[in-house]
Every structure is written in structure tokens, then in C-alpha cells.
Design a protein around this motif. Sequence first.
Motif, PDB file in Angstrom:
ATOM      1  N   MET A   1      49.097  27.612 106.001  1.00 16.73           N
ATOM      2  CA  MET A   1      48.910  28.333 104.758  1.00 16.73           C
ATOM      3  C   MET A   1      47.606  27.923 104.084  1.00 16.73           C
ATOM      4  N   GLY A   2      47.316  26.667 104.029  1.00 18.84           N
ATOM      5  CA  GLY A   2      46.068  26.192 103.461  1.00 18.84           C
ATOM      6  C   GLY A   2      46.127  25.996 101.959  1.00 18.84           C
ATOM      7  N   LEU A   3      45.376  24.995 101.500  1.00 18.60           N
ATOM      8  CA  LEU A   3      45.382  24.633 100.089  1.00 18.60           C
ATOM      9  C   LEU A   3      44.784  25.726  99.202  1.00 18.60           C
ATOM     10  N   GLU A   4      43.781  26.413  99.672  1.00 19.40           N
ATOM     11  CA  GLU A   4      43.178  27.489  98.876  1.00 19.40           C
ATOM     12  C   GLU A   4      44.198  28.598  98.602  1.00 19.40           C
ATOM     13  N   CYS A  27      58.701  33.688 102.314  1.00 21.25           N
ATOM     14  CA  CYS A  27      57.830  33.470 103.468  1.00 21.25           C
ATOM     15  C   CYS A  27      58.447  34.181 104.668  1.00 21.25           C
ATOM     16  N   ASP A  28      57.637  34.917 105.384  1.00 23.39           N
ATOM     17  CA  ASP A  28      58.136  35.619 106.569  1.00 23.39           C
ATOM     18  C   ASP A  28      58.537  34.662 107.684  1.00 23.39           C
ATOM     19  N   GLY A  29      57.844  33.539 107.788  1.00 26.32           N
ATOM     20  CA  GLY A  29      58.081  32.616 108.895  1.00 26.32           C
ATOM     21  C   GLY A  29      59.214  31.635 108.681  1.00 26.32           C
ATOM     22  N   GLY A  30      59.606  31.405 107.439  1.00 21.37           N
ATOM     23  CA  GLY A  30      60.699  30.469 107.168  1.00 21.37           C
ATOM     24  C   GLY A  30      60.374  29.037 107.548  1.00 21.37           C
ATOM     25  N   ASN A  31      59.121  28.615 107.318  1.00 22.11           N
ATOM     26  CA  ASN A  31      58.711  27.284 107.744  1.00 22.11           C
ATOM     27  C   ASN A  31      58.333  26.416 106.549  1.00 22.11           C
ATOM     28  N   SER A  34      57.122  28.666 101.399  1.00 16.55           N
ATOM     29  CA  SER A  34      57.478  29.190 100.081  1.00 16.55           C
ATOM     30  C   SER A  34      57.957  28.060  99.169  1.00 16.55           C
ATOM     31  N   ARG A  35      58.672  27.104  99.728  1.00 19.48           N
ATOM     32  CA  ARG A  35      59.126  25.955  98.925  1.00 19.48           C
ATOM     33  C   ARG A  35      57.936  25.132  98.445  1.00 19.48           C
ATOM     34  N   VAL A  36      56.924  24.978  99.289  1.00 15.87           N
ATOM     35  CA  VAL A  36      55.722  24.235  98.886  1.00 15.87           C
ATOM     36  C   VAL A  36      55.061  24.927  97.699  1.00 15.87           C
ATOM     37  N   VAL A  37      54.939  26.239  97.743  1.00 10.88           N
ATOM     38  CA  VAL A  37      54.321  26.985  96.651  1.00 10.88           C
ATOM     39  C   VAL A  37      55.126  26.798  95.365  1.00 10.88           C
ATOM     40  N   LEU A  61      56.417  19.601  99.502  1.00  7.41           N
ATOM     41  CA  LEU A  61      55.005  19.321  99.250  1.00  7.41           C
ATOM     42  C   LEU A  61      54.645  17.903  99.662  1.00  7.41           C
ATOM     43  N   ILE A  62      55.394  16.947  99.209  1.00  6.51           N
ATOM     44  CA  ILE A  62      55.108  15.549  99.545  1.00  6.51           C
ATOM     45  C   ILE A  62      55.253  15.327 101.048  1.00  6.51           C
ATOM     46  N   TYR A  63      56.236  15.958 101.661  1.00  3.87           N
ATOM     47  CA  TYR A  63      56.396  15.845 103.114  1.00  3.87           C
ATOM     48  C   TYR A  63      55.154  16.360 103.833  1.00  3.87           C
ATOM     49  N   ASN A  64      54.688  17.549 103.471  1.00  2.00           N
ATOM     50  CA  ASN A  64      53.517  18.133 104.136  1.00  2.00           C
ATOM     51  C   ASN A  64      52.264  17.301 103.908  1.00  2.00           C
TER      52      ASN A  64
END
Length: 85
Positions: A1-4, A27-31, A34-37, A61-64
Motif C-alpha cells: 500500500m505504501g506510506l504515501e 480492502c479488496d485483498g483482505g491483508n 484497511s485496519r492499518v488505515v 500498524l505497529i506490526y507492519n
Amino acid sequence: MGLENIMNCIRILEQADILNTPVIVHCDGGNNRSRVVVECYHYRKMGFQLDDEYKGAVNHLIYNCSIGVLPRIWLVEEMIRLLLI
């Protein structure tokens, strides 16, 4: 997805919040993207991390950030705080 892209999503969510417009984040991919956003916007609005445990981390977010998919959490948090709308 990228930070930008995440920062662009935060801008959209903040504008919708200001206008009191309902928004669905998905999110289409379910990965977990969407939770990060959502967690990033929560941090922007509330000033603290959302407790949403994911794979042993406080949240997605912290996990990623911890596995190197995103920059270190302190940098992401600073970018979120300083984001201009």
C-alpha cells in the motif's frame, strides 16, 4: 500500500470527519491494509494508538512497522501528526 497512500487516506478520512460524512474503509485483498488505515486515522484524531491486537503486536500498524513493511513506528507517528490537510 505504501506510506504515501496511507497519508492520502488519512486526508480523505479527516475531510469526511470534518464534514460529518460517513465513510466505509475496506480492502479488496483482505491483508490488514484497511485496519492499518483506520488505526493511522485513529492515531491522528486521538493522539494514541488503537488497541487492536494483531499477531502479538498492539495493532496492525505497529506490526507492519515492526516487520519492515512500513518505516519505524516513531517516524510514521510523526508523519501522521505533521500531516497537512
